[in-house]
Design an enzyme around this catalytic site. Structure first.
Site, PDB file in Angstrom:
ATOM      1  N   ARG A  46      45.415  73.952  39.013  1.00 56.28           N
ATOM      2  CA  ARG A  46      46.201  73.088  39.872  1.00 56.28           C
ATOM      3  C   ARG A  46      47.631  73.440  39.812  1.00 56.28           C
ATOM      4  NH1 ARG A  46      48.237  68.860  37.397  1.00 56.28           N
ATOM      5  NH2 ARG A  46      46.444  68.638  35.817  1.00 56.28           N
ATOM      6  N   TYR A  98      51.225  64.101  66.719  1.00 57.50           N
ATOM      7  CA  TYR A  98      49.744  64.111  66.527  1.00 57.50           C
ATOM      8  C   TYR A  98      49.034  62.780  65.913  1.00 57.50           C
ATOM      9  CZ  TYR A  98      45.539  65.605  63.407  1.00 57.50           C
ATOM     10  OH  TYR A  98      44.499  65.735  62.928  1.00 57.50           O
ATOM     11  N   ASP A 170      57.157  70.160  62.162  1.00 56.66           N
ATOM     12  CA  ASP A 170      56.115  70.563  62.345  1.00 56.66           C
ATOM     13  C   ASP A 170      55.979  71.719  62.993  1.00 56.66           C
ATOM     14  OD1 ASP A 170      53.169  71.182  62.659  1.00 56.66           O
ATOM     15  OD2 ASP A 170      52.596  69.059  62.645  1.00 56.66           O
ATOM     16  N   LYS A 195      45.215  76.280  61.609  1.00 56.25           N
ATOM     17  CA  LYS A 195      45.439  76.635  63.118  1.00 56.25           C
ATOM     18  C   LYS A 195      45.897  78.115  63.140  1.00 56.25           C
ATOM     19  CE  LYS A 195      44.538  72.356  63.870  1.00 56.25           C
ATOM     20  NZ  LYS A 195      44.774  71.660  62.559  1.00 56.25           N
TER      21      LYS A 195
END
Length: 379
Positions: A46, A98, A170, A195
């Site tokens: 982690r 978005y 973004d 993406k």
């Protein structure tokens, strides 16, 4: 090194991993200490993992940042960034964005008294007025999803910094191959690595890349404390995808622009929203702040929602599905799919109307893609 070389080699040295040319998948939860009170470079996955570190270092170099951080999803990246703020803080957000970002701001962080104020960032005076009222950050999408509006990243960043606000951009739609927001003045770049960065529709992930080391340290602390990091298997897949990012983006760009030009002449199409077209109102800005236009854009059909359903139901090469950026071409209806979580009132205020279609143009032969759309429109 130039971008194509960095995409293949950045962030990884085979000599540090027994000569493995491809970064290994360190599928382990924990790492042995060298001795009592003497951890090695990694102690718990982690907090850090060699596969993840290779991807984070690669993305930082590709975006020109100080440090990169990768997350389990794009929304995990957004949520981690938003945890930098406290109750009472205001964030200025571009008013066309978005649907998932709008949802997390309005249904999660609004309850924590972190307030989003939606402003058309194309209008400098509106931004200035919002900054005067007090804001900790400015959130940019450029191009916006799904309306393909552009924000002048340099101008917005310069103004925001005058008021001490952090700027996050973004960059999912264009990737660092076509646009480098940190070089234009942004402080943090965000990606849904699902993406274009990954590019093969086989993993979900997110990333934040920070320009400033102090801000990077805060993001790194939150990533570890919240446990929002990406796993090694997902990091391996994204690393594999990054290696072909330049080649893929060039072909996405060529195919999409050819289809946009074809659609612009089609009698059943009322508008094509593609920054690479001379008809786009911000075409000059697109040429100034990016070196390409990506593979995703939207268009509107005459005949409204009935015409849209007819088109979507008759495509055979384009797959009816959400997401974007994969090697295969996708087509979707923002009103009922990617932006369905927004009320109809909010959709209409943004300009997301039932006649709108978004396509992610893949790497198939462009002649087959055009023939598919032509057949579906004819049906």
């Amino acid at each position: 090194m130039n971008f194509k070389t960095l995409a293949i080699h950045a962030g990884y040295s085979p000599q540090e991993h027994f000569g493995a040319v491809m970064p290994p998948i360190y599928q382990t939860s924990t790492f042995a200490f060298r001795g009592v009170g003497a951890p090695g470079p990694f102690d718990y996955s982690r907090s850090g993992n060699p596969t993840r570190k290779a991807l984070e270092s690669c993305l930082a170099l590709l975006e020109g940042g100080t440090a990169g951080f990768v997350f389990a999803t794009g929304m995990a990246a957004e949520a981690t960034f938003l945890m930098l703020f406290a109750a009472g803080d205001n964030i200025i957000v571009h008013d066309d964005l978005y649907g998932g970002t709008y949802r997390v701001l309005e249904t999660v962080f609004a309850n924590k008294q972190i307030h989003a104020h939606y402003v058309d960032l194309r209008q400098t005076e509106k931004l200035r007025s919002a900054l005067v009222a007090g804001a900790k950050a400015v959130w940019i999408e450029s191009p916006t999803n799904p309306l393909m509006n552009l924000v002048d990243i340099r101008a917005v960043s310069e103004l925001a910094h005058q008021f001490g606000a952090v700027v996050i951009c973004d960059n999912t739609f264009l990737s660092p191959y076509f646009q480098r927001p940190l070089e234009l003045g942004a402080d943090v770049v965000m990606h849904s690595t699902t993406k274009y960065i990954n590019g093969h529709s086989d993993v979900v992930g997110g990333a934040l890349i920070a320009k400033d080391s102090a801000l990077a340290e805060k993001i790194g602390y939150l990533q570890n404390a919240m446990g929002t990091c990406a796993g090694p298997q997902d990091c391996f897949l994204v690393l594999r995808g990054v290696k072909t990012l330049p080649l893929r983006m060039e072909e996405h760009n060529r195919n999409a622009l050819a289809i946009a030009r074809w659609l612009e002449k089609h009698p059943q199409v009322s508008a094509v929203l593609h920054p690479g077209l001379e008809s786009h109102p911000q075409h000059e800005l697109a040429l100034r702040q990016s070196s390409g236009f990506g593979g995703t854009f939207s268009f509107r059909l005459r005949g409204g929602e009935d015409a849209v359903k007819g088109l979507l139901g008759n495509c055979h090469v384009f797959t009816l599905a959400e997401s974007l950026g994969g090697v295969e071409s996708l087509i979707e209806h923002p009103t009922t799919m990617t932006h369905a979580s927004l009320s109809r009132e909010v959709q209409l205020r943004m300009g997301i109307t039932p006649d709108l279609i978004r396509i992610s143009v893949g790497l198939e032969d462009v002649r087959d893609l055009i023939a598919d759309l032509e057949s579906a429109l004819g049906a």
